[in-house]
Design a protein around this motif. Structure first.
Motif, PDB file in Angstrom:
ATOM      1  N   SER A 101      44.150  38.767  40.326  1.00  0.00           N
ATOM      2  CA  SER A 101      43.690  37.741  39.377  1.00  0.00           C
ATOM      3  C   SER A 101      42.330  38.112  38.803  1.00  0.00           C
ATOM      4  N   LEU A 102      41.425  38.516  39.675  1.00  0.00           N
ATOM      5  CA  LEU A 102      40.085  38.915  39.237  1.00  0.00           C
ATOM      6  C   LEU A 102      40.158  40.105  38.281  1.00  0.00           C
ATOM      7  N   PHE A 103      40.900  41.133  38.670  1.00  0.00           N
ATOM      8  CA  PHE A 103      41.040  42.339  37.840  1.00  0.00           C
ATOM      9  C   PHE A 103      41.664  42.000  36.486  1.00  0.00           C
ATOM     10  N   SER A 104      42.736  41.206  36.495  1.00  0.00           N
ATOM     11  CA  SER A 104      43.418  40.850  35.243  1.00  0.00           C
ATOM     12  C   SER A 104      42.499  40.066  34.319  1.00  0.00           C
ATOM     13  N   GLY A 105      41.739  39.146  34.890  1.00  0.00           N
ATOM     14  CA  GLY A 105      40.792  38.377  34.087  1.00  0.00           C
ATOM     15  C   GLY A 105      39.755  39.269  33.432  1.00  0.00           C
ATOM     16  N   LEU A 106      39.261  40.251  34.179  1.00  0.00           N
ATOM     17  CA  LEU A 106      38.279  41.180  33.609  1.00  0.00           C
ATOM     18  C   LEU A 106      38.887  42.019  32.487  1.00  0.00           C
ATOM     19  N   VAL A 107      40.095  42.519  32.704  1.00  0.00           N
ATOM     20  CA  VAL A 107      40.754  43.334  31.670  1.00  0.00           C
ATOM     21  C   VAL A 107      40.984  42.506  30.402  1.00  0.00           C
ATOM     22  N   VAL A 108      41.472  41.284  30.564  1.00  0.00           N
ATOM     23  CA  VAL A 108      41.740  40.430  29.405  1.00  0.00           C
ATOM     24  C   VAL A 108      40.435  40.090  28.676  1.00  0.00           C
TER      25      VAL A 108
END
Length: 170
Positions: A101-108
């Motif tokens: 979740s953290l990684f995806s939020g950063l990428v987005v």
């Protein structure tokens, strides 16, 4: 072997194990889905500028015609992983899911900012040509919805990592 049992949607939801941070991840994924479909930015160029530079009078960025596909992908992955582990594990989604979740939020967030920065650079480039006419940049609500979804995913991932890291396994 007995006959397979069927469950209603409400019965299935009752069997899910979702910590508050995982519910927040689902909210973030939902916001990404909502913001992914519409254009994020419109660059309007006056006829004079467009003719002189050989560019269209209107350019849009984001949405399913652009990087909205990427944000939609991350939203569906997060929602799928959270719900998979909520249904399959007694303890629900864990540390890896929170990290995702953290990684995806950063990428987005990076994708959304890159679209914005590219549109600003294009606007500045057209304005630097010093041609009589106007160049305007319009930010659509869907860009802010995607940005909010990214913030929610980063926050939920950080909360989940903190909670999962400090909670002893039973």
């Amino acid at each position: 072997m007995g006959e397979p049992t069927s469950r209603t949607g409400a019965e299935f939801v009752d069997t899910l194990t979702l910590q508050p941070w995982a519910k927040l991840s689902l909210v973030g994924a939902g916001l990404l889905v909502l913001g992914s479909f519409q254009p994020w930015i419109t660059l309007d160029v006056s006829e004079t500028v467009a003719t002189t530079l050989g560019v269209p009078t209107e350019e849009t960025a984001g949405g399913l015609g652009g990087d909205g596909v990427t944000t939609l992908f991350f939203a569906l992955v997060i929602a799928g992983v959270v719900l998979f582990y909520a249904a399959r594990s007694e303890s629900g989604p864990g540390l890896r899911t929170a990290g995702l979740s953290l990684f995806s939020g950063l990428v987005v967030a990076i994708v959304a900012y890159a679209v914005y920065a590219d549109a600003r650079a294009t606007q500045d480039g057209y304005a630097a040509a010093e041609i009589e006419g106007t160049v305007s940049l319009e930010l659509h609500a869907s860009l802010f919805v995607v940005a909010l979804g990214a913030i929610v995913l980063v926050a939920s991932g950080a909360i989940g990592i903190k909670r999962e890291w400090t909670t002893p396994e039973e």
